[in-house]
Design a protein around this motif. Structure first.
Motif, PDB file in Angstrom:
ATOM      1  N   GLN A  74      11.425   9.772   1.888  1.00  0.00           N
ATOM      2  CA  GLN A  74      10.355  10.718   2.186  1.00  0.00           C
ATOM      3  C   GLN A  74       9.451  10.933   0.977  1.00  0.00           C
ATOM      4  O   GLN A  74       8.226  11.029   1.120  1.00  0.00           O
ATOM      5  CB  GLN A  74      10.957  12.041   2.650  1.00  0.00           C
ATOM      6  CG  GLN A  74      11.598  11.968   4.025  1.00  0.00           C
ATOM      7  CD  GLN A  74      12.353  13.237   4.372  1.00  0.00           C
ATOM      8  OE1 GLN A  74      12.933  13.902   3.506  1.00  0.00           O
ATOM      9  NE2 GLN A  74      12.364  13.587   5.643  1.00  0.00           N
ATOM     10  N   ARG A  75      10.037  10.990  -0.213  1.00  0.00           N
ATOM     11  CA  ARG A  75       9.207  11.134  -1.425  1.00  0.00           C
ATOM     12  C   ARG A  75       8.322   9.910  -1.614  1.00  0.00           C
ATOM     13  O   ARG A  75       7.169  10.024  -2.026  1.00  0.00           O
ATOM     14  CB  ARG A  75      10.094  11.352  -2.662  1.00  0.00           C
ATOM     15  CG  ARG A  75      10.487  12.790  -2.886  1.00  0.00           C
ATOM     16  CD  ARG A  75      10.994  13.019  -4.293  1.00  0.00           C
ATOM     17  NE  ARG A  75      12.229  12.315  -4.538  1.00  0.00           N
ATOM     18  CZ  ARG A  75      13.437  12.821  -4.334  1.00  0.00           C
ATOM     19  NH1 ARG A  75      13.560  14.042  -3.863  1.00  0.00           N
ATOM     20  NH2 ARG A  75      14.515  12.114  -4.591  1.00  0.00           N
ATOM     21  N   LEU A  76       8.880   8.731  -1.328  1.00  0.00           N
ATOM     22  CA  LEU A  76       8.077   7.520  -1.427  1.00  0.00           C
ATOM     23  C   LEU A  76       6.894   7.579  -0.466  1.00  0.00           C
ATOM     24  O   LEU A  76       5.761   7.259  -0.833  1.00  0.00           O
ATOM     25  CB  LEU A  76       8.935   6.292  -1.118  1.00  0.00           C
ATOM     26  CG  LEU A  76       8.183   4.970  -0.967  1.00  0.00           C
ATOM     27  CD1 LEU A  76       7.551   4.551  -2.284  1.00  0.00           C
ATOM     28  CD2 LEU A  76       9.085   3.868  -0.442  1.00  0.00           C
ATOM     29  N   ALA A  77       7.148   8.007   0.771  1.00  0.00           N
ATOM     30  CA  ALA A  77       6.068   8.085   1.759  1.00  0.00           C
ATOM     31  C   ALA A  77       5.012   9.101   1.334  1.00  0.00           C
ATOM     32  O   ALA A  77       3.812   8.872   1.510  1.00  0.00           O
ATOM     33  CB  ALA A  77       6.645   8.448   3.125  1.00  0.00           C
ATOM     34  N   LEU A  78       5.439  10.229   0.770  1.00  0.00           N
ATOM     35  CA  LEU A  78       4.485  11.235   0.307  1.00  0.00           C
ATOM     36  C   LEU A  78       3.648  10.685  -0.848  1.00  0.00           C
ATOM     37  O   LEU A  78       2.419  10.854  -0.878  1.00  0.00           O
ATOM     38  CB  LEU A  78       5.227  12.500  -0.128  1.00  0.00           C
ATOM     39  CG  LEU A  78       4.374  13.633  -0.710  1.00  0.00           C
ATOM     40  CD1 LEU A  78       3.294  14.073   0.265  1.00  0.00           C
ATOM     41  CD2 LEU A  78       5.260  14.823  -1.117  1.00  0.00           C
ATOM     42  N   ALA A  79       4.295  10.019  -1.807  1.00  0.00           N
ATOM     43  CA  ALA A  79       3.552   9.432  -2.925  1.00  0.00           C
ATOM     44  C   ALA A  79       2.574   8.368  -2.424  1.00  0.00           C
ATOM     45  O   ALA A  79       1.442   8.262  -2.917  1.00  0.00           O
ATOM     46  CB  ALA A  79       4.518   8.825  -3.942  1.00  0.00           C
ATOM     47  N   LEU A  80       2.995   7.597  -1.429  1.00  0.00           N
ATOM     48  CA  LEU A  80       2.109   6.579  -0.854  1.00  0.00           C
ATOM     49  C   LEU A  80       0.891   7.230  -0.207  1.00  0.00           C
ATOM     50  O   LEU A  80      -0.242   6.764  -0.371  1.00  0.00           O
ATOM     51  CB  LEU A  80       2.883   5.746   0.166  1.00  0.00           C
ATOM     52  CG  LEU A  80       2.160   4.573   0.824  1.00  0.00           C
ATOM     53  CD1 LEU A  80       1.684   3.573  -0.226  1.00  0.00           C
ATOM     54  CD2 LEU A  80       3.059   3.893   1.847  1.00  0.00           C
ATOM     55  N   ALA A  81       1.110   8.333   0.516  1.00  0.00           N
ATOM     56  CA  ALA A  81      -0.007   9.042   1.134  1.00  0.00           C
ATOM     57  C   ALA A  81      -0.972   9.587   0.081  1.00  0.00           C
ATOM     58  O   ALA A  81      -2.201   9.526   0.247  1.00  0.00           O
ATOM     59  CB  ALA A  81       0.518  10.178   2.009  1.00  0.00           C
ATOM     60  N   VAL A  82      -0.429  10.119  -1.014  1.00  0.00           N
ATOM     61  CA  VAL A  82      -1.266  10.644  -2.097  1.00  0.00           C
ATOM     62  C   VAL A  82      -2.153   9.536  -2.667  1.00  0.00           C
ATOM     63  O   VAL A  82      -3.359   9.719  -2.882  1.00  0.00           O
ATOM     64  CB  VAL A  82      -0.379  11.266  -3.199  1.00  0.00           C
ATOM     65  CG1 VAL A  82      -1.196  11.538  -4.463  1.00  0.00           C
ATOM     66  CG2 VAL A  82       0.262  12.555  -2.699  1.00  0.00           C
ATOM     67  N   VAL A  83      -1.567   8.359  -2.900  1.00  0.00           N
ATOM     68  CA  VAL A  83      -2.338   7.240  -3.460  1.00  0.00           C
ATOM     69  C   VAL A  83      -3.353   6.720  -2.448  1.00  0.00           C
ATOM     70  O   VAL A  83      -4.507   6.410  -2.795  1.00  0.00           O
ATOM     71  CB  VAL A  83      -1.378   6.116  -3.908  1.00  0.00           C
ATOM     72  CG1 VAL A  83      -2.159   4.861  -4.274  1.00  0.00           C
ATOM     73  CG2 VAL A  83      -0.539   6.575  -5.095  1.00  0.00           C
ATOM     74  N   LEU A  84      -2.960   6.642  -1.173  1.00  0.00           N
ATOM     75  CA  LEU A  84      -3.840   6.072  -0.152  1.00  0.00           C
ATOM     76  C   LEU A  84      -5.006   6.981   0.210  1.00  0.00           C
ATOM     77  O   LEU A  84      -5.977   6.521   0.824  1.00  0.00           O
ATOM     78  CB  LEU A  84      -3.038   5.761   1.115  1.00  0.00           C
ATOM     79  CG  LEU A  84      -2.079   4.577   1.032  1.00  0.00           C
ATOM     80  CD1 LEU A  84      -1.321   4.425   2.340  1.00  0.00           C
ATOM     81  CD2 LEU A  84      -2.833   3.293   0.696  1.00  0.00           C
ATOM     82  N   THR A  85      -4.953   8.234  -0.155  1.00  0.00           N
ATOM     83  CA  THR A  85      -6.037   9.156   0.160  1.00  0.00           C
ATOM     84  C   THR A  85      -7.367   8.664  -0.414  1.00  0.00           C
ATOM     85  O   THR A  85      -8.424   8.855   0.186  1.00  0.00           O
ATOM     86  CB  THR A  85      -5.710  10.563  -0.377  1.00  0.00           C
ATOM     87  OG1 THR A  85      -4.501  11.023   0.242  1.00  0.00           O
ATOM     88  CG2 THR A  85      -6.826  11.544  -0.082  1.00  0.00           C
ATOM     89  N   ALA A  86      -7.310   8.011  -1.554  1.00  0.00           N
ATOM     90  CA  ALA A  86      -8.528   7.489  -2.182  1.00  0.00           C
ATOM     91  C   ALA A  86      -8.926   6.126  -1.621  1.00  0.00           C
ATOM     92  O   ALA A  86      -9.952   5.581  -2.038  1.00  0.00           O
ATOM     93  CB  ALA A  86      -8.329   7.382  -3.691  1.00  0.00           C
TER      94      ALA A  86
END
Length: 562
Positions: free
Chosen positions: A448-460
């Motif tokens: 879940q932390r990986l998915a959250l970090a991925l979402a944070v990066v993909l926002t840009a």
């Protein structure tokens, strides 16, 4: 040796217990493997053995856990240190001294053992684990496999009767993983040490287990038995078991050798078929559990990636050299990555994979050569401009997560990327259904932390996405979801570079595989060609069905059904 008697653990504020009804015994001198989907409580079970649960983590433990007759509710971790040694997922974070020899001695010093006893045990452990030549080396200069052996040695010197390990091979290359597992086998067979370990990469460890304990999920009691028996009912299982299920073999094979002995008829059925490339973004996730994972619609809608002409490579590396102190971590590296391409960086621990990712995102400056990502020089570009061109999800996703809630992380990501408010939250909803805004990132599972970090990066919406060991801590189902998302991103035109030791992930996802050794590129080509030609990096299906060039169970399933 280790006994669980109807154990349940509740953490404060949780709606349901982390584990419930755990009742099993690990006999002396056996290696027992703890398996189950992410989030079923494997780490909680391991922590209860050493007394970290509940003395350190908090919460309420009901039932009884005993180790060598000592009740962990009445004995704190320090009072259990002489009977049980614990090695966590990240050994580097647990080291307290600077050199190998000092680390091996530290635990004995804490227990107040006599200097003569300490000296003798340090020498014995150096020989047992093959660390004698490294005794004076700084721990930070060791490879991942060497660090894992030092971590095991540091808990062995007090002569515990039981050893508990959480994901001992998750961050290791295949050779280093075999090195660590060989040590565990020697401890069990030669010294009678009791070993309880949890591991998601079952293809590496299941064949070494005397017994397997499956934690099925909330409300279900553990299933205990011989490895082949438990794998027949387990929701998580390695590719060789998946292939055995598909072929109808009984008992199920646990090793490539066992599967090859039964594979003649299967090879004949496949002789006139050709593997279908499962890396088509619209194809199923080709994942081990046999579950098809749909690509989220957001990642199938093609859209232009801003600020970079499509004719320009997403990344261009020319004659790159990078120094880390006195060591040249990369030497004469050339690499070009184009839009829509997925490249897997592979190689031993310390080969330079993470350094190359750091150079692509501008965290390190080249000593020689050049790096361009999205048409700019990353280490000379302001972070606010670079974030739309390249994004890195590091080995430890928590390094990107600094807010107290998921909602706050998303709001910060939107601001940093100048994105429409709610953009990051929409990604999180697709990647992490059910996770609320008020959840704390530290309370999420590794996946879940990986998915959250991925979402944070993909926002840009970066044109180039970099991932460092993205499947560390993920079970097979979580890995399938990650594969589906990354395929969707490639379909949109994003370039993806991932550093990984997971040969099964590379077989499923990568268009190209680049193998590094001592900072140099030693192989670069289509995934099927590179991994098939490599004994170390070939997936299990390739080894079983060689000389035919199959990579995944999904390819075999597709061929048999057509």
């Amino acid at each position: 040796m280790i006994r669980f008697e109807d154990v349940s653990v509740w953490y404060d504020g949780a709606a349901e217990p982390a584990v419930e009804g755990v009742d099993f015994e690990v006999p002396e001198g056996e290696l027992t493997l703890l398996v189950g989907p992410s989030g079923v409580g494997k780490s909680t079970v391991l922590g209860a053995v050493s007394g970290l649960v509940p003395h350190f983590t908090g919460g309420t433990l009901r039932g009884r856990v005993t180790v060598a007759g000592r009740d962990t509710r009445t004995h704190k971790p320090r009072e259990l240190a002489d009977v049980v040694g614990t090695v966590g997922q990240d050994p580097l974070s647990h080291f307290v001294t600077d050199t190998v020899e000092d680390e091996l001695a530290y635990g004995m010093e804490s227990l107040g053992l006599a200097p003569a006893v300490m000296r003798r045990r340090v020498e014995e452990t150096l020989d047992l684990l093959g660390l004698a030549d490294l005794r004076n080396r700084p721990i930070t200069t060791l490879s991942g496999g060497q660090q894992q052996r030092v971590a095991i040695g540091s808990v062995l010197t007090p002569h515990p009767k039981a050893l508990v390990l959480d994901e001992p091979t998750s961050a290791l290359d295949p050779a280093a993983a075999e090195e660590v597992l060989a040590v565990l086998q020697r401890l069990v067979h030669d010294l009678g040490t009791t070993v309880l370990l949890a591991e998601h990469r079952l293809e590496r460890v299941v064949q070494y287990a005397d017994r397997v304990v499956l934690l099925p999920g909330p409300g279900a009691r553990p299933v205990i038995g011989a490895p082949a028996e438990v794998m027949a009912l387990s929701p998580v299982y390695p590719p060789v078991v998946d292939l055995g299920r598909l072929a109808g073999w009984s008992p199920l094979p646990l090793t490539v050798r066992d599967a090859r002995r039964r594979a003649d008829a299967l090879r004949e059925r496949l002789a006139d078929a050709s593997p279908v490339d499962g890396r088509d973004p619209s194809s199923r996730a080709a994942s081990n559990p046999g579950t098809e994972v749909p690509v989220p619609r957001r990642f199938l809608r093609r859209r232009s990636v801003p600020d970079a002409p499509q004719a320009q490579p997403a990344a261009a590396v020319t004659s790159l050299a990078v120094r880390r102190g006195a060591v040249e971590a990369l030497h004469q590296v050339d690499l070009t990555v184009t839009a829509g391409e997925t490249v897997a960086l592979m190689g031993r621990n310390g080969a330079g994979k993470s350094t190359l990712l750091s150079a692509l995102v501008g965290l390190v400056e080249p000593a020689r050569g050049s790096v361009r990502t999205g048409g700019v020089v990353p280490h000379r570009t302001a972070p606010r401009d670079l974030v739309r061109r390249v994004g890195l999800v590091p080995q430890e996703p928590r390094d990107l997560l600094y807010a107290d809630t998921v909602g706050a992380e998303c709001a910060a990501a939107d601001r940093d990327a100048d994105a429409v408010p709610g953009s990051c939250r929409a990604l999180v909803t697709e990647l992490l259904p059910g996770v609320t805004d008020d959840a704390h990132p530290r309370d999420l599972s590794e996946g879940q932390r990986l998915a959250l970090a991925l979402a944070v990066v993909l926002t840009a919406r970066p044109r180039l996405l970099l991932l460092d060991e993205p499947t560390r801590g993920l079970d097979y189902a979580a890995k399938a979801r990650l594969v589906a998302v990354l395929r969707g991103l490639a379909a949109e035109g994003h370039a993806i570079v991932l550093a990984t030791h997971d040969v099964e992930l590379a077989a499923e996802l990568a268009h190209r595989v680049v193998i590094l050794a001592e900072g140099e590129v030693v192989a670069d080509g289509p995934a099927a060609e590179v991994v098939v030609a490599s004994p170390s990096f070939a997936p299990q299906v390739t080894k079983v069905l060689a000389p035919q060039q199959w990579l995944t169970v999904a390819q075999v399933r597709e061929a048999l059904s057509s």
